[in-house]
Scaffold this active site. Structure first.
Site, PDB file in Angstrom:
ATOM      1  N   GLY A   1       0.847  -1.186   0.000  1.00  0.00           N
ATOM      2  CA  GLY A   1       0.000   0.000   0.000  1.00  0.00           C
ATOM      3  C   GLY A   1       0.883   1.236   0.000  1.00  0.00           C
ATOM      4  O   GLY A   1       1.124   1.877  -1.028  1.00  0.00           O
TER       5      GLY A   1
ATOM      6  N   CYS B   1      -9.767  22.849  16.799  1.00  0.00           N
ATOM      7  CA  CYS B   1      -9.676  23.124  18.234  1.00  0.00           C
ATOM      8  C   CYS B   1      -9.282  21.892  19.027  1.00  0.00           C
ATOM      9  O   CYS B   1     -10.089  21.315  19.771  1.00  0.00           O
ATOM     10  CB  CYS B   1     -11.004  23.710  18.712  1.00  0.00           C
ATOM     11  SG  CYS B   1     -11.278  25.293  17.920  1.00  0.00           S
ATOM     12  N   GLU B   2      -8.070  21.452  18.847  1.00  0.00           N
ATOM     13  CA  GLU B   2      -7.476  20.321  19.566  1.00  0.00           C
ATOM     14  C   GLU B   2      -5.981  20.590  19.609  1.00  0.00           C
ATOM     15  O   GLU B   2      -5.395  20.942  18.574  1.00  0.00           O
ATOM     16  CB  GLU B   2      -7.645  19.001  18.772  1.00  0.00           C
ATOM     17  CG  GLU B   2      -9.048  18.573  18.494  1.00  0.00           C
ATOM     18  CD  GLU B   2      -9.649  17.714  19.596  1.00  0.00           C
ATOM     19  OE1 GLU B   2      -8.907  17.275  20.502  1.00  0.00           O
ATOM     20  OE2 GLU B   2     -10.866  17.504  19.538  1.00  0.00           O
TER      21      GLU B   2
HETATM   22  C1  PLP Z   1      -2.889  -2.281   5.620  1.00  0.00           C
HETATM   23  C2  PLP Z   1      -2.660  -3.599   4.999  1.00  0.00           C
HETATM   24  C3  PLP Z   1      -1.771  -3.733   3.913  1.00  0.00           C
HETATM   25  C4  PLP Z   1      -0.960  -2.591   3.377  1.00  0.00           C
HETATM   26  O1  PLP Z   1       0.005  -2.156   4.268  1.00  0.00           O
HETATM   27  P1  PLP Z   1       1.094  -1.080   3.783  1.00  0.00           P
HETATM   28  O2  PLP Z   1       1.911  -0.843   4.985  1.00  0.00           O
HETATM   29  O3  PLP Z   1       0.362   0.130   3.344  1.00  0.00           O
HETATM   30  O4  PLP Z   1       1.863  -1.717   2.672  1.00  0.00           O
HETATM   31  C5  PLP Z   1      -1.661  -4.970   3.324  1.00  0.00           C
HETATM   32  N1  PLP Z   1      -2.370  -6.043   3.763  1.00  0.00           N
HETATM   33  C6  PLP Z   1      -3.214  -5.959   4.812  1.00  0.00           C
HETATM   34  C7  PLP Z   1      -3.969  -7.151   5.248  1.00  0.00           C
HETATM   35  C8  PLP Z   1      -3.392  -4.734   5.473  1.00  0.00           C
HETATM   36  O5  PLP Z   1      -4.216  -4.647   6.496  1.00  0.00           O
END
Ligand code: PLP
Length: 423
Positions: free
Chosen positions: A278, A344-345
C-alpha cells in the site's frame, strides 16, 4: 524518488507548478503524481525479480481514490480490500475481480456475498467462525469461495504499536499454532476451496528481519499443511514495506532488498506469491498542499498556522507521524517553528520545533509523503468539508475529487418530526 521537485524556485508536481493548482483548486488539497505511481509500481515489480507471475494486490485502504486505483489497475495491479465499500470502489475503478483479495477481521455475510458474486480471487479468513459463515454464504449462492487463512506468526514488526498486526495479542489472524486445526476444520466445509496461506505483520516496516522471520514460519506451516494433505497453491505475504518520510533517517529497505529476501525465503515453496503493498506504492506519490493562514509568535517559538488540519491529515496526531514540510517558494531563509492547523485540539499539530523554510502569511507549504493514509483518513471534524484531490500527469492535471461544500454537510442532516424547520 518522487516527481515533486523545485523548478525555477517553485515546487512542481511533475511539470505543473503547485502555485497554479492552489490558484485553481484552492487549499488544502491533496496532489498525486502519476509518474511517481508508475515509478513505484515498476520498482516494486523489478524488486521481485524473476518470481513467476507474482500477484500484486494494491492495499486500497492506503489510497482509495478512483483515479489512483484506475492508474494502478491500468498498470496491472490487483487490489487488497478490507470492506464491501473498498471492493466496490476497486471494481468501479476497473480492477478485475479475479485480482482482488478480500482481507479484514470483520467481514459481514453481506460483504462476503458481494465478493462471491463479483468473483474475487481470494478471501483471507481470520478465524474459524468466519470460515463457517463464508462457507454457508457460498453454499446459499451455489458457489465456492477460494480461501487462505491469515496466520498470526507472533513476531514483533518493530513498528509503531498502532500499526503492528502480527503479535499474538493483536486481533489479526489465526494463531500459528492453531493454524493446522483451522485448515482441518475448513477442509470439511463444502462452500470453501483452500488455496493458500496469508500473513501481514504490520506497516511502515523499516527492518526486513521481522518479515523474514514471519515468512520462515509460513514456509514451515505450508510444509506441515501439505503433509496433512492440504493443497496449497498460493502464499500471500501481505504489505508493510516502509517508505522514507524523514530524509535525515536511514533509508528503509528498498523493494530490491525486500524482493531478494522474499526470493531467498520462499525458494522451493512452489506457490504463486501474492503481495499487498500500500504505502510503498502511494506514500511518496502524494502531497498535501496547504496555505499559511498566519504566523503567530508563541511564548517559546513561532506557530505556523496552516489551512490544513488533523481532519485532512490525521497521521501526525494519530501516531506521531513525521512529514517533511517544504515551502512551495522557498526564500532561502529558515527558522524553527511549530506547525498547527485551525482545529480546536492541541493534537492538531503537524510538527513541533521543526527547522523549516521561513514562511509567512499567504505562503504555500507542502506536507510531503502524504499519498498513503492521508485523504482516506480525512473527516469533517470542525465542519470542514473533505479535502479535494488532484492528480497530475506531466503538464496535465485534474481535480478528481471536488472539495466537499459545507452545504453538502448541512444537507446531509435532517430534523426529527418534532422540530419544525425554520423558514
Ligand atoms: C494495511 C494492509 C496492507 C498494506 O500495508 P502497507 O503498509 O500500506 O503496505 C496490506 N495487507 C493488509 C492485510 C493490510 O491490512
Amino acid at each position: 524518488m518522487d516527481h515533486f521537485q523545485l523548478k525555477d524556485g517553485v515546487l512542481h508536481a511533475e511539470d505543473v507548478p503547485l502555485t497554479a493548482i492552489a490558484e485553481a483548486a484552492g487549499t488544502p488539497t491533496y496532489i498525486y503524481s502519476t509518474a511517481t505511481l508508475e515509478r513505484h509500481v515498476r520498482v516494486f515489480r523489478e524488486g521481485l525479480g524473476d518470481l513467476p507471475d507474482p500477484w500484486i494486490a494494491f492495499a486500497v485502504k492506503a489510497n482509495p481514490n478512483k483515479a489512483v486505483l484506475a492508474t494502478l489497475a491500468r498498470l496491472g495491479l490487483g487490489a487488497d480490500v478490507v470492506s464491501g465499500g473498498e471492493l466496490r470502489r476497486a471494481l468501479a475503478a476497473g480492477v478485475p475481480a479475479e485480482k482482488i483479495v478480500f482481507s479484514g477481521v470483520g467481514k459481514t455475510a453481506g460483504e462476503m456475498a458481494l465478493g462471491l458474486k463479483a468473483g474475487i480471487g481470494q478471501f483471507n479468513l481470520e478465524s474459524e467462525p468466519e470460515a463457517e459463515t463464508l462457507s454457508a454464504v457460498a453454499q446459499s449462492l451455489g458457489m465456492t469461495a477460494r480461501v487462505s487463512f491469515r496466520v498470526n506468526p507472533d513476531v514483533d514488526a518493530g513498528t509503531h504499536a498502532k500499526i503492528s498486526t502480527g503479535k499474538a495479542e493483536n486481533k489479526f489472524g489465526v494463531p500459528i499454532d492453531r493454524a493446522l486445526a483451522a485448515y482441518e476444520a475448513a477442509a470439511k466445509l463444502l462452500g470453501l476451496t483452500i488455496q493458500g496461506v496469508a500473513v501481514h505483520i504490520g506497516s511502515q516496516l523499516t527492518d526486513l528481519a521481522p518479515s523474514c522471520a514471519a515468512f520462515q514460519r509460513i514456509g514451515a506451516l505450508i510444509a506441515e499443511l501439505r503433509a496433512a494433505g492440504h493443497s496449497i497453491t498460493h502464499a500471500d505475504l501481505g504489505g508493510g514495506l516502509g517508505v522514507p518520510y524523514d530524509p535525515a533517517l536511514p533509508l528503509p529497505p528498498s523493494p530490491a532488498d525486500y524482493g531478494a529476501m522474499v526470493r531467498e525465503v520462499t525458494a522451493g515453496w512452489d506457490v504463486r506469491l501474492i503481495f499487498e503493498p500500500g504505502r510503498v506504492i502511494v506514500g511518496n506519490a502524494g502531497i498535501l498542499l496547504t496555505r499559511v493562514i498566519r504566523v503567530k509568535q508563541g511564548v517559546t517559538q513561532p506557530f505556523v498556522i496552516v489551512d490544513a488540519a488533523m481532519n485532512d491529515l490525521l497521521r501526525p496526531s494519530l501516531y506521531e507521524a513525521w512529514h517533511n514540510v517544504r515551502a512551495v517558494q522557498p526564500n532561502g531563509e529558515s527558522f524553527t517553528a511549530t506547525i498547527v492547523g485551525p482545529v480546536c485540539e492541541t493534537g492538531d499539530t503537524f510538527a513541533r520545533d521543526r527547522p523549516m523554510d521561513r514562511v509567512q502569511e499567504g505562503d504555500l507549504v507542502a506536507f510531503m509523503t502524504a499519498g498513503a493514509y492521508g485523504a482516506t483518513m480525512a473527516s469533517t471534524y470542525n465542519s470542514r468539508g473533505l479535502t479535494p484531490e488532484v492528480i497530475v500527469s506531466q503538464d496535465k492535471w485534474a481535480i478528481v475529487r471536488e472539495r466537499q461544500p459545507i452545504e453538502a454537510l448541512i444537507a446531509a442532516d435532517s430534523l426529527p418530526p418534532w422540530i419544525e424547520e425554520q423558514a
